[in-house]
Design a protein around this motif. Structure first.
Motif, PDB file in Angstrom:
ATOM      1  N   SER A  43       0.831  -1.214   0.000  1.00 19.57           N
ATOM      2  CA  SER A  43       0.000   0.000   0.000  1.00 19.57           C
ATOM      3  C   SER A  43       0.859   1.254   0.000  1.00 19.57           C
ATOM      4  O   SER A  43       0.540   2.245  -0.690  1.00 19.57           O
ATOM      5  CB  SER A  43      -0.911   0.001   1.242  1.00 19.57           C
ATOM      6  N   THR A  44       1.947   1.236   0.745  1.00 20.10           N
ATOM      7  CA  THR A  44       2.879   2.374   0.746  1.00 20.10           C
ATOM      8  C   THR A  44       3.494   2.580  -0.622  1.00 20.10           C
ATOM      9  O   THR A  44       3.674   3.724  -1.091  1.00 20.10           O
ATOM     10  CB  THR A  44       3.977   2.138   1.792  1.00 20.10           C
ATOM     11  N   LEU A  45       3.826   1.501  -1.306  1.00 20.50           N
ATOM     12  CA  LEU A  45       4.406   1.584  -2.649  1.00 20.50           C
ATOM     13  C   LEU A  45       3.444   2.258  -3.617  1.00 20.50           C
ATOM     14  O   LEU A  45       3.819   3.156  -4.389  1.00 20.50           O
ATOM     15  CB  LEU A  45       4.772   0.176  -3.131  1.00 20.50           C
ATOM     16  N   ARG A  46       2.177   1.855  -3.572  1.00 17.01           N
ATOM     17  CA  ARG A  46       1.206   2.416  -4.519  1.00 17.01           C
ATOM     18  C   ARG A  46       0.860   3.875  -4.204  1.00 17.01           C
ATOM     19  O   ARG A  46       0.667   4.679  -5.123  1.00 17.01           O
ATOM     20  CB  ARG A  46      -0.072   1.578  -4.512  1.00 17.01           C
ATOM     21  N   SER A  47       0.779   4.215  -2.921  1.00 19.72           N
ATOM     22  CA  SER A  47       0.337   5.570  -2.561  1.00 19.72           C
ATOM     23  C   SER A  47       1.464   6.591  -2.588  1.00 19.72           C
ATOM     24  O   SER A  47       1.238   7.786  -2.879  1.00 19.72           O
ATOM     25  CB  SER A  47      -0.298   5.544  -1.165  1.00 19.72           C
TER      26      SER A  47
ATOM     27  N   TRP B  57       3.850   5.706 -11.403  1.00 18.45           N
ATOM     28  CA  TRP B  57       2.660   5.184 -10.733  1.00 18.45           C
ATOM     29  C   TRP B  57       2.235   3.834 -11.305  1.00 18.45           C
ATOM     30  O   TRP B  57       1.910   2.892 -10.561  1.00 18.45           O
ATOM     31  CB  TRP B  57       1.523   6.205 -10.866  1.00 18.45           C
ATOM     32  N   SER B  58       2.224   3.702 -12.629  1.00 15.51           N
ATOM     33  CA  SER B  58       1.819   2.425 -13.229  1.00 15.51           C
ATOM     34  C   SER B  58       2.799   1.306 -12.872  1.00 15.51           C
ATOM     35  O   SER B  58       2.404   0.179 -12.561  1.00 15.51           O
ATOM     36  CB  SER B  58       1.702   2.573 -14.751  1.00 15.51           C
TER      37      SER B  58
ATOM     38  N   VAL C  50      -3.525   3.955 -16.288  1.00 18.29           N
ATOM     39  CA  VAL C  50      -2.689   5.124 -16.000  1.00 18.29           C
ATOM     40  C   VAL C  50      -1.639   5.314 -17.076  1.00 18.29           C
ATOM     41  O   VAL C  50      -1.362   6.447 -17.529  1.00 18.29           O
ATOM     42  CB  VAL C  50      -2.036   4.967 -14.617  1.00 18.29           C
ATOM     43  N   LEU C  51      -1.017   4.204 -17.513  1.00 13.20           N
ATOM     44  CA  LEU C  51       0.001   4.307 -18.558  1.00 13.20           C
ATOM     45  C   LEU C  51      -0.606   4.821 -19.864  1.00 13.20           C
ATOM     46  O   LEU C  51      -0.042   5.708 -20.535  1.00 13.20           O
ATOM     47  CB  LEU C  51       0.652   2.945 -18.770  1.00 13.20           C
ATOM     48  N   ALA C  52      -1.772   4.306 -20.231  1.00 16.55           N
ATOM     49  CA  ALA C  52      -2.422   4.768 -21.467  1.00 16.55           C
ATOM     50  C   ALA C  52      -2.867   6.215 -21.346  1.00 16.55           C
ATOM     51  O   ALA C  52      -2.719   7.004 -22.295  1.00 16.55           O
ATOM     52  CB  ALA C  52      -3.618   3.871 -21.781  1.00 16.55           C
TER      53      ALA C  52
END
Length: 555
Positions: free
Chosen positions: A86-90, A128-129, A182-184
């Motif tokens: 969760s820390t990685l994604r946020s 982020w992606s 997100v990448l697109a």
């Protein structure tokens, strides 16, 4: 003892630290690859974009390490599994925006918000992606290590429960779809930056965020179908039938699948139903058997007491007749009275055995321990049984070792064992000798009482049978006794912390060995028949060379 949990926690922390490090390298590489693909066509994007990506990944790794340390110190492995991904994604998008703001030129920072967002889109999308992609294997590996950690399958009281299967599927599919969206979106936004920007131009790209929602719905449905079946099985298996419930009262397992898993669950429900029915049948039969056993014990106890009184009267009057009271008997009359007396004694012995086994089963056979001289007891027993030899060509003698130590035991019950062993030896020995030896084994700290005869002997496969209730070995014993004497003798010996064993060879005699410790480790006030039945069952089950009864039931 307190160091074991600390060592386990430290071991898991090291493993998780390695996972975070490897995940950081993967995040760094994947983010730069994605940034290169986004910038392959179109404008250059944010100035110093690669530096922004590198700094954002480094900040994300540091945030993960902080989360790992805090959860490792004040939580358990399950907390680490949730907090680190969760820390990685946020942290990834926040760190990217902060570092991008530090390098953007002032004219963009002071301008409209839309050009600012477009300028940061490539770096933000790449970081982020890639964070969402890396978070998937990171969480799986941390979870695998948590399961393998000591106590990982049984969290401590108050710990967070394990994730549901539904949420696991939802997290994987939603994270993967969100990373692609997100990448697109970042790529589309970056390529539109040369034209006149308008908010409506971003609406088609924002529509890509519908795919993570659809993936989340798909993951939820997939996990819910399997998860509900598994939860249903777990609840049914945990809901053990109560003793007052009837067969079929427990709700069945509800099967919601029509595939192989559903068929497996249906078969499991069939087995559970059979187990439920068999369990209730077993409980009913067991209750009936216990009731019958109590009735039998009460009956034997009552009948034995009622029979002993008239038999004692018969024995007393026959003794008076043999002594010539009130008038002397003729030789023929004396022989008849002696037969009556012998039959009465034999019947009284049988009744005493039945009474003893009844008292054992009801827990009323009491033991009274005191320090006793077994050498004197052996000599007295041999003297008492000498008249039973009659005209038999058999020598009965006592062999007592000098300086024999005294033993703490129930003298009356040990005498009962000796009387039984000597009486059996006389019954089954037609000629030869019977020796009752008493010695001290200094290594085992036990007094050894051996009754050795030269009688008919016992077959090897029947040696244990002679110690079972109502069981007798060989064809020579069918008309002699109830088969209770040796069962009672072994029970008394084992409640003294000792043992009663037999060695025999057909045609060459038998040797019964009673081993008694000088000071029994436990001195029960009575004999527990439940324990005796368990010991007997173990003896019949254990094969030679396997565990001994003493190892399973330590004293």
């Amino acid at each position: 003892m307190a160091s074991a949990p600390s060592e386990a926690r430290s071991d898991y922390f090291v493993r998780a630290l390695a996972v975070v490090g490897v995940g950081g390298l993967l995040h760094f590489s994947l983010a730069h690859v994605l940034l290169t693909l986004i910038l392959a066509t179109g404008p250059a994007g944010v100035e110093h974009g690669r530096e922004v990506v590198s700094l954002a990944v480094l900040a994300t790794v540091l945030a993960q390490l902080a989360a790992l340390y805090l959860r490792g110190q004040y939580g358990d492995p399950a907390d680490v599994v949730r907090s680190v991904p969760s820390t990685l994604r946020s942290t990834a998008p926040v760190a990217t925006i902060l570092f991008a703001l530090l390098v953007l030129p002032p004219e963009i920072l002071e301008g409209p918000a839309l050009p600012l967002a477009v300028a940061m889109a490539p770096a933000a999308a790449a970081v982020w992606s890639s964070a969402h992609v890396v978070a998937i294997p990171t969480k799986r590996v941390l979870h695998a290590f948590a399961i393998r950690a000591p106590g990982g399958r049984a969290p401590r009281a108050g710990a967070s429960p394990p994730p549901l299967l539904e949420r696991s599927y939802l997290g994987v599919l939603a994270s993967a779809a969100f990373a692609v969206a997100v990448l697109a979106l970042g790529t589309a936004t970056h390529r539109l930056s040369e034209t006149t920007l308008d908010l409506s131009m971003l609406l088609p790209g924002a529509g890509l965020l519908v795919f993570p929602v659809l993936a989340a719905v798909a993951g939820s449905s997939l996990g819910q179908n399997s998860g509900q079946d598994i939860v249903s099985v777990a609840l049914r298996l945990d809901d053990a039938p109560r003793s007052d419930s009837r067969p079929g009262a427990t709700p069945p397992i509800v099967v919601t699948r029509n595939d192989e898993v559903g068929e497996l669950l249906a078969n499991l429900e069939t087995l559970r139903g059979r187990l439920d029915e068999n369990l209730h049948r077993y409980e009913s039969v067991l209750e009936q058997a216990q009731t019958a056993e109590r009735i039998k014990s009460d009956f034997l106890n009552a009948v034995s007491h009622e029979l002993r009184t008239p038999l004692n009267v018969v024995g007393g009057f026959t003794q008076l007749l043999l002594e010539g009271q009130p008038s002397p008997l003729t030789e023929a009359q004396a022989e008849d009275v002696e037969l009556i007396q012998a039959g009465g004694k034999q019947l009284l012995e049988l009744i005493n055995d039945i009474l003893d086994i009844s008292m054992i089963e009801s827990g009323d056979l009491r033991l009274h321990f005191a320090r006793s001289d077994l050498g004197a007891l052996v000599r007295r027993t041999v003297e008492f049984h000498q008249p039973q030899l009659g005209d038999k060509p058999v020598q009965l003698r006592a062999e007592v070792a000098p300086d024999l130590p005294k033993v703490i035991c129930d003298r009356r019950r040990i005498g009962q064992i000796l009387n039984n062993l000597v009486s059996n030896a006389i019954k089954f020995t037609e000629e030869g000798r019977i020796s009752v030896r008493c010695s001290f084994d200094s290594r085992a700290k036990k007094v050894m009482l051996r009754c050795i005869d030269t009688g008919v002997g016992i077959e090897a496969d029947e040696l244990d049978t002679v110690f079972e209730e109502y069981r007798q070995a060989g064809s020579h014993s069918r008309e002699r006794g109830t088969g209770l004497g040796l069962a009672i003798a072994r029970s008394i010996a084992e409640h003294h912390g000792g043992s009663l064993t037999a060695e025999s060879e057909p045609g060459r005699g038998s040797t019964f060995t009673l081993a008694l410790p000088l000071d029994p480790p436990h001195r029960p006030a009575s004999i527990d028949m439940a324990e005796e039945q368990a010991l007997a069952k173990v003896r019949r089950t254990i094969r030679p060379g396997e565990l001994s009864v003493a190892e399973i039931f330590p004293s």
